[in-house]
Design an enzyme around this catalytic site. Structure first.
Site, PDB file in Angstrom:
ATOM      1  N   GLY A 100       0.822  -1.210   0.000  1.00  0.00           N
ATOM      2  CA  GLY A 100       0.000   0.000   0.000  1.00  0.00           C
ATOM      3  C   GLY A 100       0.855   1.258   0.000  1.00  0.00           C
ATOM      4  O   GLY A 100       2.037   1.230  -0.363  1.00  0.00           O
ATOM      5  N   ASP A 126      -7.174  -1.050   1.942  1.00  0.00           N
ATOM      6  CA  ASP A 126      -7.693   0.331   2.054  1.00  0.00           C
ATOM      7  C   ASP A 126      -8.079   0.924   0.694  1.00  0.00           C
ATOM      8  O   ASP A 126      -8.863   1.868   0.640  1.00  0.00           O
ATOM      9  CB  ASP A 126      -6.635   1.230   2.703  1.00  0.00           C
ATOM     10  CG  ASP A 126      -6.177   0.708   4.058  1.00  0.00           C
ATOM     11  OD1 ASP A 126      -6.949  -0.047   4.677  1.00  0.00           O
ATOM     12  OD2 ASP A 126      -5.057   1.034   4.487  1.00  0.00           O
TER      13      ASP A 126
HETATM   14  O1  F6P Z   1      -3.460  -0.606   5.763  1.00  0.00           O
HETATM   15  C1  F6P Z   1      -4.131  -1.786   6.072  1.00  0.00           C
HETATM   16  C2  F6P Z   1      -4.694  -1.736   7.483  1.00  0.00           C
HETATM   17  O2  F6P Z   1      -5.338  -2.969   7.743  1.00  0.00           O
HETATM   18  C3  F6P Z   1      -5.629  -0.569   7.757  1.00  0.00           C
HETATM   19  O3  F6P Z   1      -6.917  -0.761   7.234  1.00  0.00           O
HETATM   20  C4  F6P Z   1      -5.575  -0.491   9.248  1.00  0.00           C
HETATM   21  O4  F6P Z   1      -5.854   0.812   9.705  1.00  0.00           O
HETATM   22  C5  F6P Z   1      -4.136  -0.870   9.549  1.00  0.00           C
HETATM   23  O5  F6P Z   1      -3.653  -1.574   8.415  1.00  0.00           O
HETATM   24  C6  F6P Z   1      -3.964  -1.703  10.762  1.00  0.00           C
HETATM   25  O6  F6P Z   1      -2.596  -1.837  10.978  1.00  0.00           O
HETATM   26  P1  F6P Z   1      -1.980  -2.889  12.002  1.00  0.00           P
HETATM   27  O7  F6P Z   1      -2.184  -4.257  11.440  1.00  0.00           O
HETATM   28  O8  F6P Z   1      -0.560  -2.512  12.095  1.00  0.00           O
HETATM   29  O9  F6P Z   1      -2.736  -2.725  13.273  1.00  0.00           O
END
Ligand code: F6P
Length: 317
Positions: A100, A126
């Site tokens: 991403g 996202d």
């Molecule tokens: O970017 C992907 C994502 O799943 C987002 O939708 C979310 O805010 C974030 O990553 C969560 O990150 P982590 O897995 O580090 O908590």
């Protein structure tokens, strides 16, 4: 071009993309080196050569066989120089980065600051990569969330309750809007649009008078917490609410046919582009065609058509 590297983030469809990259490269006699744990692994030199057979049986699995990690060290020049050393040590003529916004920003840095030949493949639930209609993983995330929502609706309808359901998406309302529309939800709250909790409560109260008691409100994590929205609704309307936070289930699971197809097309094109001498570019789907754009463009904030979707959701509810 003899050897290319690949590093990834995680979401459904990334394994299918790794498979496409390794096998396309192999068809041109190019060797693929898998880099483990994203940019952290690039700094640490965690690499392994992948042949065609190494990517057998992964097309339908979620996550990434390469593992992934966030890398604060890559933000420093010291980390970047170590990453460059790994590229040199492994004789990599190019790098494909599948991920991403954060991964693609780092990919752009490698290309523009250090002259590494890099192609980015957008893969994130996202769907916030600018200029790209769809990133790998977004379709699966919407379908996973929709499946959960359909189950929640059974209870919402049976008990005539209000549910507030929080979905992921970071600062982008893509998942929330698609789930709200395809799940027939009454309201959606997204980062790209202001909302008025009093107006929502008025609608609920008016609906209630007409005999409509069950509601599902989708909240994108980047705008509000579902728990806070639900508490406000209960406080204003005096109606009972329930909260569901869908969380990381949206990032995993078996990739949909759409995501596998997209992953295959993106992975294949990424290798072709590197082979043709392209660099600092991002693959994109636009009007169902696979095209490319500068990584610099891809990492800019994305504008999604919020109003069109929002109006459609409200018209159909
Ligand atoms: O970017 C992907 C994502 O799943 C987002 O939708 C979310 O805010 C974030 O990553 C969560 O990150 P982590 O897995 O580090 O908590």
């Amino acid at each position: 071009m003899k050897r290319i590297g690949i590093l990834t983030r995680d979401c459904a469809g990334i394994n299918a993309c790794i498979r496409a990259i390794v096998r396309t490269a192999d068809s041109y006699g190019i060797e693929t080196v898998g880099i483990f744990r994203g940019y952290e692994g690039l700094i640490n030199g965690e690499t392994k050569v992948f042949d065609r057979r190494a990517v057998s049986g992964i097309i339908n699995s979620g996550g990434t066989i390469l593992k992934t990690a966030r890398s604060k060290r890559f933000m420093t020049e010291e980390g970047q120089l170590k990453a460059l050393q790994t590229i040199k040590d492994n004789n990599l003529d190019g790098l494909i980065v599948v991920g991403g916004n954060g991964s693609l920003t780092a990919a752009h840095l490698l290309a523009s600051k250090y002259g590494v030949k890099v192609i980015g493949v957008p893969a994130t639930i996202d769907n916030d990569v600018n200029g790209v209609d769809l990133s790998v993983g977004a379709d699966t995330a919407v379908n996973v969330a929709l499946d959960a929502l359909d189950k929640i609706r059974d209870t919402a309808d049976s008990l005539e309750r209000i549910f507030v359901v929080e979905v992921m998406g970071r600062d982008c309302g893509y998942i929330a809007l698609r789930v709200a529309l395809s799940g027939g939800c009454e309201e959606v709250i997204v980062p790209e649009r202001d909302y008025d909790i009093n107006e929502i409560c008025e609608e609920i109260t008016e609906g209630n008078i007409r005999g409509k008691i069950s509601w599902i409100i989708i909240v994108a994590e980047g705008k509000a917490k579902a728990a806070d929205v639900a508490a406000k609704i209960t406080q204003i309307t005096e109606l009972e609410t329930r909260v569901v936070v869908l969380g990381h289930i949206q990032r995993g699971g078996r990739p949909t046919a759409f995501d596998r197809t997209l992953a295959a097309r993106y992975g294949n094109t990424a290798v072709e582009m590197l082979k043709d001498g392209q660099t600092d570019k991002c693959i994109a789907l636009r009007n169902m065609e696979v095209v490319m754009l500068p990584l610099e463009e891809a990492i800019k904030p994305k504008d999604i058509e919020v109003e069109t979707f929002y109006r459609l959701i409200k018209t159909l509810t």
